[in-house]
Design an enzyme around this catalytic site. Structure first.
Site, PDB file in Angstrom:
ATOM      1  CB  THR A 219     -26.427  18.904  19.152  1.00  0.00           C
ATOM      2  OG1 THR A 219     -25.428  19.309  20.085  1.00  0.00           O
ATOM      3  CG2 THR A 219     -26.764  20.084  18.254  1.00  0.00           C
ATOM      4  CG  ASN A 220     -26.795  20.648  24.094  1.00  0.00           C
ATOM      5  OD1 ASN A 220     -25.889  21.473  24.052  1.00  0.00           O
ATOM      6  ND2 ASN A 220     -26.594  19.387  24.480  1.00  0.00           N
ATOM      7  CG  HIS A 221     -29.427  26.301  21.950  1.00  0.00           C
ATOM      8  ND1 HIS A 221     -29.335  26.676  20.635  1.00  0.00           N
ATOM      9  CD2 HIS A 221     -30.734  26.079  22.196  1.00  0.00           C
ATOM     10  CE1 HIS A 221     -30.546  26.702  20.102  1.00  0.00           C
ATOM     11  NE2 HIS A 221     -31.417  26.329  21.028  1.00  0.00           N
ATOM     12  CB  SER A 222     -23.521  23.333  24.973  1.00  0.00           C
ATOM     13  OG  SER A 222     -22.201  23.518  25.427  1.00  0.00           O
TER      14      SER A 222
END
Ligand code: C5P
Length: 415
Positions: A219-222
């Site tokens: 995933t990512n930091h959103s």
């Protein structure tokens, strides 16, 4: 920048009528938050309410006089007339009876007018919202239900009590919701005639999760904060809102329909289904461009022969906005599409390119290298680019304020 300010609540005059329930203590917090948000809050207390909390408590948090009896003069504050029971109702934006006891609702249902609260409720021409709170099954009683039904039929808004444990130790339906929920309902009522009244807006939020076994994902930091703020701003403007989100930890704005998703493919399916009858799509989600080629059925284990490491092969994900564009080119719907560009270099160039390639009406470009903007921060620094080539540079502001500016543009684009 005062983060607690809420544009929709600024300069509104709200009558907060509190009755004799233990939940009065929650109304103190509500009065405080409404005041911080920018509203003028005039509190009316019944005699029974004063058994639980003293008027001075409400006066302290609102900075305004508290009204406790019918013959009280409206002195020292700006009411339209000096007769309190007329002046309070005159020109108010909303009257909230929070918490409302069974007794008060019975009185209102029959139009009794024997104290300041009931007289003001008859005199007020603004929307009236009622949040019942009572112990021991009184809410479920046929008499109470009949009174609630009468009040709703006459146009009152109801904030349903929640299930839970009462002060008595009993469990049931009758608890007053928390302040954020109460304020969410108040916002929905105040925003009902807004610029997006009758429109459906779909908002995506959060980083997509691409699983490669049952317990692990990429995933990512959103954080989803910008998307949730956009959903709230659209609700404040009177829209029907669907929030397609990978985030599970943020409170869902009151009135938004949540569609929980994980992967890009799930999000694509949800976006295609939800935008069929939507007026606008705002893609605030941080979508993974790649996903693992395969997902293991069982948790991947360490083994003796994996000292060289584990290779996860990634394949390209579909581009949601490109897919929406293809359908939109054929059907013209949704009429307005907004994207985001989070970039670490050449911000404007990349944003302009995406605007064109993805067929957007508007793109919000933000530089993710700034510490006070982008992922997880409560503030954002955004440049809005539209398809006609205009640029609007927004200064550093809360994600809520950024959202309001974007939603204003959506309303303009919808005409
Ligand atoms: O190409 P990039 O990911 O930078 O584009 C960002 C915009 O495109 C965002 O609005 C994002 O939600 C959307 N997007 C998408 N599908 C993808 C990747 C991004 O709709 N696969």
């Amino acid at each position: 920048m005062r983060p607690e300010r809420i544009t929709l609540l600024e300069n509104k005059r709200i009558i907060l009528a509190v009755t004799g329930s233990i939940a009065v203590y929650k109304a103190v917090d509500l009065a405080s938050k409404l005041t911080q948000a920018g509203s003028a809050v005039d509190v009316i207390m019944t005699e029974a309410a004063q058994k639980f909390v003293a008027p001075i408590t409400f006066q302290s948090v609102t900075g305004r006089s508290v009204y406790t009896h019918l013959w009280q003069a409206a002195s020292g504050v700006s009411l339209p007339t000096h007769i309190a029971h007329v002046g309070l109702g005159e020109g108010a934006d909303l009257m909230g009876i929070i918490p409302a006891t069974a007794n008060t609702m019975a009185k209102l249902a029959h139009g009794l007018a024997d104290d300041l609260l009931s007289v003001t409720a008859l005199a007020a021409r603004c929307p009236v919202v009622i949040a019942p709170a009572m112990d021991g099954g009184m809410y479920e009683h046929t008499a109470t239900q009949a009174n609630v039904a009468t009040l709703i039929e006459r146009g009152a808004y109801l904030i349903e009590p929640e299930e839970g444990r009462f002060a008595s130790g009993l469990v049931g339906r009758g608890r007053l919701p928390e302040t954020t929920t109460l304020i969410g309902h108040i916002r929905q009522i105040l925003g009902r005639d807004g610029a997006l009244q009758g429109r459906k807006v779909v908002v995506t939020a959060g980083g997509t999760r691409e699983a490669f076994d049952p317990v692990r994902f990429i995933t990512n930091h959103s954080s989803g904060k910008q998307g949730y703020a956009l959903a709230q701003a659209a609700l404040d403007a009177g829209a029907r809102v669907t929030l397609i989100s990978t985030t599970r930890t943020l409170p869902v704005p009151v009135g938004a329909m949540l569609v929980p998703v994980d992967s890009t493919q799930d999000m694509l399916d949800a976006v295609l289904a939800q935008t069929q009858d939507a007026d606008a799509l705002v893609m605030a989600a941080a979508v993974s461009d790649f996903r693992p080629a395969t997902k293991a059925e069982q948790k991947i284990k360490k083994s003796a022969d994996d000292s060289a490491g584990l290779t996860v092969t990634l394949v390209r994900n579909p581009d949601i906005l490109q897919t929406v564009k293809a359908r939109r080119d054929a059907t013209g719907s949704p009429r307005v599409v907004v994207g985001f560009a989070a970039e670490s270099e050449n911000l404007l160039e990349h944003a302009q390119d995406k605007l064109r390639r993805k067929g957007l009406d508007l793109i919000a470009a933000n530089d993710i290298t700034a510490t006070d903007a982008g992922f997880a921060a409560d503030t954002n620094r955004v440049i809005l680019l539209d398809k006609d080539g205009s640029q609007e540079i927004l200064e550093l502001m809360t994600k809520a304020m950024v959202s309001e500016r974007i939603i204003e543009r959506v309303a303009l684009l919808l005409g």
